[in-house]
Design an enzyme around this catalytic site. Structure first.
Site, PDB file in Angstrom:
ATOM      1  N   GLY A 114      -1.835   6.927  -2.305  1.00 50.48           N
ATOM      2  CA  GLY A 114      -3.086   6.714  -1.595  1.00 50.48           C
ATOM      3  C   GLY A 114      -3.873   5.537  -2.103  1.00 50.48           C
ATOM      4  O   GLY A 114      -5.105   5.589  -2.160  1.00 50.48           O
ATOM      5  N   GLN A 115      -3.205   4.456  -2.463  1.00 47.13           N
ATOM      6  CA  GLN A 115      -3.899   3.302  -3.026  1.00 47.13           C
ATOM      7  C   GLN A 115      -3.038   2.057  -2.863  1.00 47.13           C
ATOM      8  O   GLN A 115      -1.809   2.138  -2.738  1.00 47.13           O
ATOM      9  CB  GLN A 115      -4.190   3.530  -4.510  1.00 47.13           C
ATOM     10  CG  GLN A 115      -4.933   2.412  -5.222  1.00 47.13           C
ATOM     11  CD  GLN A 115      -6.308   2.164  -4.665  1.00 47.13           C
ATOM     12  OE1 GLN A 115      -6.437   1.550  -3.595  1.00 47.13           O
ATOM     13  NE2 GLN A 115      -7.338   2.635  -5.365  1.00 47.13           N
ATOM     14  N   HIS A 144       0.870  -1.179   0.000  1.00 44.30           N
ATOM     15  CA  HIS A 144       0.000   0.000   0.000  1.00 44.30           C
ATOM     16  C   HIS A 144       0.902   1.222   0.000  1.00 44.30           C
ATOM     17  O   HIS A 144       1.679   1.435   0.927  1.00 44.30           O
ATOM     18  CB  HIS A 144      -0.923   0.017   1.219  1.00 44.30           C
ATOM     19  CG  HIS A 144      -1.866   1.175   1.224  1.00 44.30           C
ATOM     20  ND1 HIS A 144      -3.142   1.098   0.709  1.00 44.30           N
ATOM     21  CD2 HIS A 144      -1.712   2.453   1.666  1.00 44.30           C
ATOM     22  CE1 HIS A 144      -3.731   2.279   0.837  1.00 44.30           C
ATOM     23  NE2 HIS A 144      -2.891   3.117   1.415  1.00 44.30           N
ATOM     24  N   CYS A 145       0.785   2.014  -1.038  1.00 44.34           N
ATOM     25  CA  CYS A 145       1.663   3.176  -1.197  1.00 44.34           C
ATOM     26  C   CYS A 145       0.972   4.418  -0.651  1.00 44.34           C
ATOM     27  O   CYS A 145      -0.058   4.853  -1.190  1.00 44.34           O
ATOM     28  CB  CYS A 145       2.014   3.381  -2.669  1.00 44.34           C
ATOM     29  SG  CYS A 145       3.119   4.782  -2.956  1.00 44.34           S
ATOM     30  N   PRO A 146       1.511   5.023   0.404  1.00 45.63           N
ATOM     31  CA  PRO A 146       0.879   6.241   0.940  1.00 45.63           C
ATOM     32  C   PRO A 146       1.040   7.442   0.036  1.00 45.63           C
ATOM     33  O   PRO A 146       0.270   8.402   0.146  1.00 45.63           O
ATOM     34  CB  PRO A 146       1.602   6.434   2.284  1.00 45.63           C
ATOM     35  CG  PRO A 146       2.926   5.782   2.097  1.00 45.63           C
ATOM     36  CD  PRO A 146       2.696   4.616   1.188  1.00 45.63           C
TER      37      PRO A 146
END
Length: 442
Positions: free
Chosen positions: A196-197, A191-193
């Site tokens: 945001g996805q 999950h890549c901050p």
């Protein structure tokens, strides 16, 4: 507890109406994205799906576009004048083209379904789960339990897949449950901050293009900022300090892109290695395929072709599809009602009192230790009728004797159970379906 609503936001009136209003309940429909049980955010009527931290995209775009705008406005056109035509005009044009491409692939990465696996309305059938009866249950009703893992074959190798208690399914190979978005994602990478996805099967190639184009943009701005200082130094016969004083934006961009390039460049190099070896970030950190065979590795060329040249599978979720309260499975998968944000959180966090009750009770294998709500024999009766508390008193109280605090807690638990049974009974009648179906022990 008497007269107290079970939920902060009560069930829709169509659930609590009489059987005569079942037809009106079937008319009241919702879009799936409106009642989605994950933590995602939707835009454009469910056409765009983001993670719960989608606001971080604004910061990401600002970190990319602000230095790019400074470069185009104060550096690129000056370099174009110093270089001259026809090569000089390509400097700002290339920067703007790469910047637009970078934003487009960012939106494609963060605004699409990454590969969410649809949830099950109820746990798998025991026979389908290869479960067996407990030996201690001989001569009694069998106690079924789902094995935590199952073995599947991938390219002739055994791969264990885990059971997800939240989605009530056995995850496909390379699938994992994202705790941030609360969804099972196919070929889950991480999950890549920054976008945001979740990064999964359906958006990994766009994520790779995003970080690689960002790396190229950093190196491009870094290089032409140095070119600008060199041309200024040669034109005015000044040193490096004088050139930076004449174009301070170039000095700032050199320092900014130098730091940024190490971050996104290292990320691009790492994912290039993952693509060539057909790994995900989750697998690389968890399984370490360097020490054992990778069942998904088919060679560098085939691995690259699989990521960039294979067709993207269609989404398994139609977020704009309509669901009705009269649908038997919709009540277990979604909450069909006009919820405020606080009420939605309140409903979803009450796992033991919501439709996840079937899952939680199933995970406990219907053991006789569940005396706080109901025993295994009367589990199905929670849905059908109110539970009598006359002969179900606690065996002892840790507060010392009857009338203690534990007795109050126990009485409240039975009252809540009774209220839940009455509510579910009315809902079952309104949906014109047999009572106790959601919570039926299979």
């Amino acid at each position: 507890m008497k007269g107290r609503s079970l939920f902060k936001s009560p069930l829709p009136r169509s659930y609590l109406s009489d059987t005569s209003s079942a037809s009106s309940a079937a008319v009241a429909t919702h879009r799936i994205y409106q009642v989605w049980r994950g933590k995602n955010r939707f835009l454009c009527g469910g056409r765009l799906i983001f993670g719960p931290d989608a606001s971080s995209i604004v910061l990401t775009v600002a970190l990319i576009m602000t230095p790019l705008a400074l470069f185009v406005a104060f550096v690129s056109f000056r370099v174009a004048d110093l270089i001259g035509k026809p090569l000089g005009t390509a400097v700002p044009a290339m920067a703007m083209a790469v910047g637009v491409f970078d934003v487009v692939v960012l939106v494609l990465t963060s605004g699409r379904d990454p590969g969410i696996i649809p949830r099950n309305a109820r746990p798998p059938e025991p026979d389908d789960a290869d479960s067996t009866a407990s030996p201690a249950a001989a001569g009694r009703a069998p106690s079924w339990s789902l094995p935590p893992t199952r073995d599947v074959y991938v390219n002739g190798m055994v791969v264990k897949v885990k059971y997800c208690h939240t989605c009530m399914l056995y995850r496909p190979p390379r699938c994992s449950h994202c705790s941030v978005c609360n969804n099972c994602v196919d070929r889950f990478d991480h999950h890549c901050p920054w976008v945001g996805q979740c990064i999964g099967r359906r958006n990994y190639r766009f994520f790779f293009m995003f970080i690689s184009s960002t790396t190229f943009l950093c190196l491009y701005v870094f290089g032409f900022s140095w070119v600008n200082l060199f041309l200024i130094s040669r034109q005015y016969s000044v040193g490096l300090g004088g050139a930076v004083a004449d174009s301070p934006v170039s000095g700032f961009l050199i320092a900014y892109t130098f730091v940024t390039a190490w971050f996104v460049g290292g990320l691009t190099a790492f994912h290039s290695y993952l693509v060539c070896t057909n790994q995900t970030t989750y697998e690389n950190f968890r399984y370490r395929y360097e020490g054992k065979a990778n069942p998904f590795n088919r060679g560098a060329a085939a691995n690259v072709a699989e990521i960039f040249f294979s067709p993207i599978p269609p989404s398994r979720n139609d977020f704009r599809a309509k669901v009705s309260p009269a649908d038997p499975d919709a009540a277990a998968l979604y909450y069909l009602g006009p919820l405020s944000s606080e009420s939605r959180i309140s409903f979803y966090t009450r796992a033991s009192l919501s439709f996840d009750m079937a899952k939680a009770s199933f995970d406990l294998n219907y053991s006789a230790k569940r005396t706080s709500v109901a025993s295994s024999s009367d589990f199905g009766d929670i849905y059908g009728h109110q539970v009598s508390t006359a002969h179900q008193q606690p065996r002892h109280s840790i507060f010392g004797g009857p009338g203690g605090e534990s007795r109050k807690v126990e009485e409240e638990a039975y009252a809540v159970t009774a209220e839940l049974g009455a509510t579910m009974q009315q809902y079952g009648a309104a949906a014109d379906r047999p009572r106790g179906r959601e919570f039926e022990a299979v």
